[in-house]
Scaffold this active site. Sequence first.
Site, short mmCIF file in Angstrom:
data_model
loop_
_atom_site.label_atom_id
_atom_site.label_comp_id
_atom_site.label_asym_id
_atom_site.label_seq_id
_atom_site.Cartn_x
_atom_site.Cartn_y
_atom_site.Cartn_z
N TYR A 101 0.85 -1.18 0.00
CA TYR A 101 0.00 0.00 0.00
C TYR A 101 0.89 1.24 0.00
O TYR A 101 1.98 1.21 -0.54
CB TYR A 101 -1.02 -0.04 1.15
CG TYR A 101 -2.22 0.82 0.81
CD1 TYR A 101 -2.99 0.52 -0.29
CD2 TYR A 101 -2.53 1.94 1.55
CE1 TYR A 101 -4.06 1.32 -0.67
CE2 TYR A 101 -3.61 2.75 1.19
CZ TYR A 101 -4.36 2.42 0.08
OH TYR A 101 -5.41 3.22 -0.29
N LYS A 181 -6.30 -2.05 -0.86
CA LYS A 181 -7.24 -1.91 0.26
C LYS A 181 -7.76 -3.28 0.71
O LYS A 181 -7.85 -3.57 1.92
CB LYS A 181 -8.42 -1.03 -0.15
CG LYS A 181 -8.09 0.44 -0.28
CD LYS A 181 -7.98 1.11 1.08
CE LYS A 181 -7.76 2.60 0.95
NZ LYS A 181 -7.69 3.29 2.24
N GLU A 252 -13.61 4.42 -3.38
CA GLU A 252 -12.22 4.75 -3.09
C GLU A 252 -11.60 5.57 -4.23
O GLU A 252 -11.68 5.19 -5.41
CB GLU A 252 -11.39 3.47 -2.91
CG GLU A 252 -9.97 3.69 -2.43
CD GLU A 252 -9.91 4.17 -0.99
OE1 GLU A 252 -8.96 4.91 -0.66
OE2 GLU A 252 -10.80 3.80 -0.20
N ASP A 276 -12.26 7.76 1.56
CA ASP A 276 -11.56 9.04 1.50
C ASP A 276 -12.26 10.08 2.37
O ASP A 276 -11.60 10.91 3.00
CB ASP A 276 -11.47 9.54 0.06
CG ASP A 276 -10.77 8.55 -0.84
OD1 ASP A 276 -9.60 8.25 -0.57
OD2 ASP A 276 -11.40 8.06 -1.79
N ASN A 424 -0.68 11.73 1.06
CA ASN A 424 0.02 10.54 0.61
C ASN A 424 0.39 10.68 -0.86
O ASN A 424 -0.30 11.35 -1.60
CB ASN A 424 -0.88 9.31 0.76
CG ASN A 424 -0.92 8.79 2.18
OD1 ASN A 424 0.11 8.68 2.83
ND2 ASN A 424 -2.11 8.46 2.66
#
Length: 576
Positions: A101, A181, A252, A276, A424
């Site tokens: 991830y 995820k 997502e 999110d 990120n």
Amino acid sequence: MPTTFEVSSSSSATKPVVAAAAHNQGTANAAEQRQTLPLAGLAPRQVETMAVQKRRALNLLRSKPTMLEKYIFLAQMRTTNVKLFYRIVMDELQEVAPIIYTPTVGTACVEYSNIYPFLAAPGVPDGLFLTDDSFDNLCATIKNYKPVQDFQPDIAVISDGSRILGLGDLGVGGIGIPIGKLQLYVACAGVDPRKTLPIILDLGTNNEKLRNDEFYLGLRQPRPADDQFYPIVDKVLTALRTVYPKMVIQFEDWSSEHAFGLLEKYQKSMVCFNDDIQGTGAVILSGVINAVRKVEKDNGVKPADHKIVFYGAGSAAIGVANQIQEYFQSEHGMSEEEAKRVFWIVDSKGMVTADRGDKLAAHKVYYARTDNQGNQYKNLMDIVNEVKPTVLIGLSSTPGAFSADVLRRMAELNTNPVVFPLSNPATQAECSFEQAMIATDNRVIFASGTAFPSFKEQNGKVHIPGQGNNMYIFPGLGLGAVLARPSVISDKMIYISATALADSLTADEQAQGWLYPSLQRIREVSAVVAIAVIEQAVKEGIAQDNHVANLTHDELVAYVHEQMWSPEITQNTSRF
């Protein structure tokens, strides 16, 4: 399709055994099992334990020179030997999570069209790739994805690739996010990997560079306008719910406007949530709760005295603000207006105000300031000087936005400034942990969205940064939804997941000033979150699973742990 074998029996009947990743145990198959399947002669004779397999795999993984090569190696393992893959992920989560991830998944998404042919054996699907089609064809396509026989997914993660992390529109390459995820659902919360469904809805891309790339594997067309987009998504979701009516759906990495639009449209009519908006909001709320507790205990700062500046005004930022506002109202008795005035939102044009002169996006209007007396502030340092915030949260994907000067000013204003650079991957973060520690004389209360190294003072004292990673929330939330089968995932269920996480710290973790529990306890923490979510669903009367509705708390704790999948070698060919 994966190879199938016929298993001999005493009768003339036979049954197919799919030699797929879910069933493959590699060199761990015992001699008797190899004869039964039959696999005799198709592998070296040595029978190994999973521990030996794991040591070999880790040696090879650690020999790879780049993070992307490590990602490819693990992806190949995930599509060939599920049990070994998840044994490694679960046992070595702190080492492996940054590979499968963030931050490496961002690189994998960017490079997806270049690496896709080498992620799995031919015919082994990496996920479900959907596009605009007739309803009947969509249903048929959805049924085509059969990683195991009798596939009945409990949970799906779906993206359209339009806003991947802080990297923008990556089109079909966004499939890496649903895959990543769902790996965390399995590793962190014990969701059965045979019941997960990663989906990319490929409607094109507005990234012209991708459309002109000879290796790009997605549709080479611009994305549709909203009047086409929403009907297409509605048709796709209807098809998914027709084929799998009990499946939980997680949205997502959709563009901010669409993320809010889809959540508003569907959250009260189907079992879904947006990670999110709601997941990020919950995990950051949990960190904020513990930061608020800490500064009140150590410095006497009352919850009502906080001033929170958000640098970034996308779906994640507003989702976080909504969750924190609910906390101030529910736990500290503030009115809606009082709680709303705690927040100052900053976008690319500066502080969001009602009289700034531009047309604000719908999701920004609620928090637009009206007390700026006609003054407009664009520079972050000017905003910090004007507002004098106690908390600074970054969700802007603007590296270096929290400069040394801004951080020093936060330290002048607060004994322990709360700084959360949440963007990120790490290359997009507003500041690093080291930068924050140095600029604040080691006084910062810090959490980031991606992992940063620990910081060592000159006297040898080591500080470990908090990481407000969504993996603390969405796996437990999803597991709770799967087990409770609620008619919807309510706002209160999201909120209770955050408070359960905040309360999950051990006495030792609290003594060290941590905002989040150790990742080594992630399955324990996910179970705590799942239990809280289930109990809230039962309390609201929306849990449709009658079994969980009739359990005592202690019985529910035992039941949730029993339902969490774990990778174990078995010599029974009928079991996974």
